[in-house]
Scaffold this active site. Structure first.
Site, short mmCIF file in Angstrom:
data_model
loop_
_atom_site.label_atom_id
_atom_site.label_comp_id
_atom_site.label_asym_id
_atom_site.label_seq_id
_atom_site.Cartn_x
_atom_site.Cartn_y
_atom_site.Cartn_z
N ARG A 277 -46.70 -80.71 -50.97
CA ARG A 277 -45.68 -81.28 -51.54
C ARG A 277 -45.01 -81.20 -52.36
O ARG A 277 -43.84 -81.94 -51.83
CB ARG A 277 -47.26 -81.76 -52.57
CG ARG A 277 -48.50 -82.15 -52.66
CD ARG A 277 -49.48 -82.50 -53.30
NE ARG A 277 -48.96 -83.69 -54.38
CZ ARG A 277 -48.37 -83.46 -55.46
NH1 ARG A 277 -47.81 -81.77 -56.09
NH2 ARG A 277 -47.47 -84.27 -56.48
N TYR B 57 -42.75 -84.24 -51.94
CA TYR B 57 -42.34 -85.29 -52.80
C TYR B 57 -41.35 -84.32 -53.83
O TYR B 57 -40.77 -85.13 -55.21
CB TYR B 57 -43.58 -85.32 -53.71
CG TYR B 57 -44.68 -86.20 -52.73
CD1 TYR B 57 -44.71 -87.01 -52.13
CD2 TYR B 57 -45.72 -85.08 -52.53
CE1 TYR B 57 -45.44 -87.98 -51.04
CE2 TYR B 57 -46.96 -85.83 -51.74
CZ TYR B 57 -46.77 -87.13 -51.06
OH TYR B 57 -47.46 -87.84 -50.44
N CYS C 239 -39.10 -72.20 -40.52
CA CYS C 239 -37.58 -71.88 -40.68
C CYS C 239 -37.37 -73.98 -40.94
O CYS C 239 -36.69 -74.90 -40.13
CB CYS C 239 -37.34 -71.97 -38.68
SG CYS C 239 -38.11 -70.03 -38.49
N GLU C 240 -37.60 -74.20 -41.77
CA GLU C 240 -36.89 -75.00 -42.46
C GLU C 240 -36.03 -74.56 -44.03
O GLU C 240 -36.92 -73.87 -44.22
CB GLU C 240 -37.69 -76.08 -42.53
CG GLU C 240 -38.40 -76.39 -41.25
CD GLU C 240 -37.80 -77.65 -40.89
OE1 GLU C 240 -36.83 -78.39 -41.33
OE2 GLU C 240 -38.35 -77.74 -39.75
N GLU D 278 -60.81 -95.83 -58.03
CA GLU D 278 -60.44 -95.20 -57.04
C GLU D 278 -59.63 -93.33 -57.09
O GLU D 278 -58.90 -92.97 -56.37
CB GLU D 278 -60.10 -95.50 -55.77
CG GLU D 278 -60.48 -96.57 -55.61
CD GLU D 278 -59.74 -97.55 -54.43
OE1 GLU D 278 -60.86 -98.25 -53.77
OE2 GLU D 278 -58.65 -96.93 -54.09
N PRO D 279 -60.11 -92.88 -58.35
CA PRO D 279 -58.92 -91.41 -58.28
C PRO D 279 -59.53 -90.25 -57.40
O PRO D 279 -60.54 -90.25 -56.56
CB PRO D 279 -60.19 -90.83 -59.71
CG PRO D 279 -61.17 -91.63 -59.82
CD PRO D 279 -61.61 -92.10 -58.87
N GLY D 280 -58.53 -89.87 -56.23
CA GLY D 280 -58.29 -88.55 -55.81
C GLY D 280 -57.91 -87.24 -56.62
O GLY D 280 -58.54 -86.39 -57.05
N ARG D 281 -56.65 -87.67 -56.83
CA ARG D 281 -55.92 -85.92 -57.59
C ARG D 281 -56.45 -85.31 -59.01
O ARG D 281 -56.70 -84.33 -59.23
CB ARG D 281 -55.13 -85.98 -57.31
CG ARG D 281 -53.44 -86.99 -58.65
CD ARG D 281 -52.67 -86.86 -58.39
NE ARG D 281 -52.45 -87.72 -57.61
CZ ARG D 281 -51.46 -87.14 -56.35
NH1 ARG D 281 -50.82 -86.27 -56.91
NH2 ARG D 281 -51.46 -88.08 -55.70
C1 LIG Z 1 -54.37 -92.37 -52.09
C2 LIG Z 1 -55.12 -93.81 -52.85
C3 LIG Z 1 -56.04 -92.67 -54.22
C4 LIG Z 1 -55.97 -91.71 -54.64
O1 LIG Z 1 -55.12 -91.80 -55.67
P1 LIG Z 1 -54.88 -90.25 -56.27
O2 LIG Z 1 -53.40 -90.83 -56.77
O3 LIG Z 1 -55.09 -89.42 -55.38
O4 LIG Z 1 -55.75 -90.46 -56.91
C5 LIG Z 1 -56.35 -94.04 -53.99
N1 LIG Z 1 -56.77 -95.76 -53.58
C6 LIG Z 1 -56.00 -95.83 -52.33
C7 LIG Z 1 -55.95 -96.84 -52.11
C8 LIG Z 1 -55.41 -94.77 -52.35
O5 LIG Z 1 -54.43 -95.01 -50.71
#
Ligand SMILES: *Cc1c(COP(=O)(O)O)cnc(C)c1O
Length: 450
Positions: A334, A338, A380-381, A295-298
């Protein structure tokens, strides 16, 4: 899974998927690789601040990943960037979608993704989310959706709503990887059920009539180095053990090892060694008879996006040169949340013609010197800072800066704090820019007031 049949002449990454080149492009796209003129053109047409997302790069990232994990099923974590055009492109490439909310489920279905390829990860789900997803399931719109549960409570709440569809058990593997404490979810008890409770939760779900089809874990975000890889291997091994245990009583179709494939936010960082992650994953999983799901996002969208922002203020102070831009922590959160680092580039300085460059070949860019600057937003932070002591081609008022790796968790985390409308989003496809989402206006913000 897309199987590209292009030739090897494009220099794409090595393909382990059995003879076809991946067309996955280079392992990383640095901020310096973006064409300055093209970015300035987007700025001229759509204003500032503006997110720019290159859909061709999103596709390359998907293809590279798909080639490295040839036998896995890739589900895009929509929360990184849920823009319809991104979902369309990844759906077109063959990706499924991992959704963090009912809203993302709706957006994935709207993009035409078959519900069999939609996973809803219910983390402490609000009632309205469960209501919505169960209704979509009941109506047949999402007949084959998989709901990933991370608490026995969630199973009970689904059962109460009459849900007896596909269910995946999220475990907390008790091992985390990641670039920052706040995203190390593996060791955080909020996410998933303890390993030794997985069997009981699966039994409860099965007793309620659900099909227990998968086991899931997501160990934070950001596998970058060997230490992270060791944690990843350990996590995958533990999840694999759970899958083998459950498979005796349930028909476990897949083992989902989450996202968290890292991207080099700092220009000096190396890109992720995908093949090493793929090998480690396969080894750790062992002989489990189930499909590997990622499940890649970034990884898919970060380096496909930049944020463009105008310089409004250049102020020399005894401490530092303050460069004030019109994007802030409301646009890209971010760094403030972070403490993360994003590359910065003065695109205006880079875009001047070669004549100016030649006129003063001893200096960088258009002959401007390099300065070290603190780049701040208009909020303003005190946390509204993109970078401190950062080398930059000397900015002047009106310059356009680009912020790198802004395609993931950029717009999605934007807010309207300080009554600041959210930015526009432009997409690039085949090199051409179009507006994908208009800039928010003040009346968009105030329209909700009664
Ligand atoms: C956020 C998330 C992802 C994706 O994370 P990345 O760091 O963007 O790859 C995949 N699975 C779950 C359950 C998440 O909460």
């Amino acid at each position: 899974m897309t199987e590209e049949s292009a030739s090897h002449t494009d220099g794409a990454t090595d393909d382990r998927g059995g003879g076809a080149a991946s067309d996955g492009g280079p392992d990383v796209r640095r901020l310096a690789d973006w064409d300055a003129e093209a970015l300035l053109d987007v700025r001229r047409r759509y204003g500032s601040p503006c997110y720019v997302l290159d859909l061709d790069r999103v596709r390359e990232n998907y293809r590279r990943l798909d080639a490295a994990f040839a036998d896995a099923d890739v589900h895009y974590a929509a929360k990184a960037n849920a823009l319809g055009r991104v979902l369309d492109a990844l759906h077109d490439e063959g990706a499924g979608v991992e959704c963090a909310s009912a809203g993302e489920v709706v957006r994935a279905l709207d993009a035409g993704v078959d519900s069999a390829r939609v996973h809803y990860t219910a983390v402490n789900p609000p009632a309205v989310d469960l209501d919505t997803v169960v209704e979509l399931w009941n109506d047949g719109v999402a007949a084959d959706v998989t709901v990933t549960v991370g608490a026995e409570d969630t199973v009970a709440r689904l059962a109460t709503r009459g849900y007896d569809g596909r269910c995946c058990v999220r475990v907390n593997p008790g091992v985390g990887a990641g670039h920052h404490e706040k995203v190390r979810t593996g060791a955080n008890a909020k996410f998933g059920v303890p390993l030794d409770r997985a069997g009981a939760v699966a039994r409860t779900a099965a007793q309620a009539g659900m099909d227990v089809v998968g086991v899931h874990a997501h160990a934070g975000s950001g596998i970058h180095d060997a230490d992270d890889l060791d944690a990843h291997r350990e996590m995958v091994a533990r999840v694999g053990d759970v899958a083998r245990d459950l498979d005796a009583a349930h028909d476990v179709e897949f083992v989902d090892v989450g996202g968290g494939l890292g991207v080099p936010y700092r220009e000096a960082d190396d890109p992720l060694d995908l093949d090493a992650v793929a090998d480690a994953t396969r080894d750790a999983l062992g002989d489990v008879d189930a499909t590997l799901v990622l499940e890649p996002g970034r990884y898919l969208v970060a380096d496909a996006g930049v944020l463009l922002t105008d310089v409004n203020t250049v102020k020399d102070t005894p401490e530092t040169l303050v460069v004030g831009v019109d994007a802030g922590m409301t646009t890209l959160a971010r760094p403030a949340i972070y403490g993360s680092s994003h590359a910065l580039r003065n695109v205006s300085a880079d875009a001047v013609d070669d004549a100016a460059r030649e006129a003063d070949a001893t200096r960088g860019g258009d002959g401007r010197g390099e300065v070290r600057a603190t780049v701040t937003g208009p909020i303003c932070e005190s946390s509204d800072v993109f970078a401190e002591d950062r080398p930059l081609a000397e900015p002047v008022r009106g310059d356009v800066l680009a912020v790198g790796n802004a395609g993931a968790y950029g717009y999605e985390m934007a807010s309207t704090y300080n009554s600041r409308p959210r930015p526009a989003t432009a997409v690039l496809e085949d090199g051409a820019a179009t507006l994908a989402r208009r800039r928010e206006t003040l009346s968009d913000i105030t329209t909700l007031e009664l």
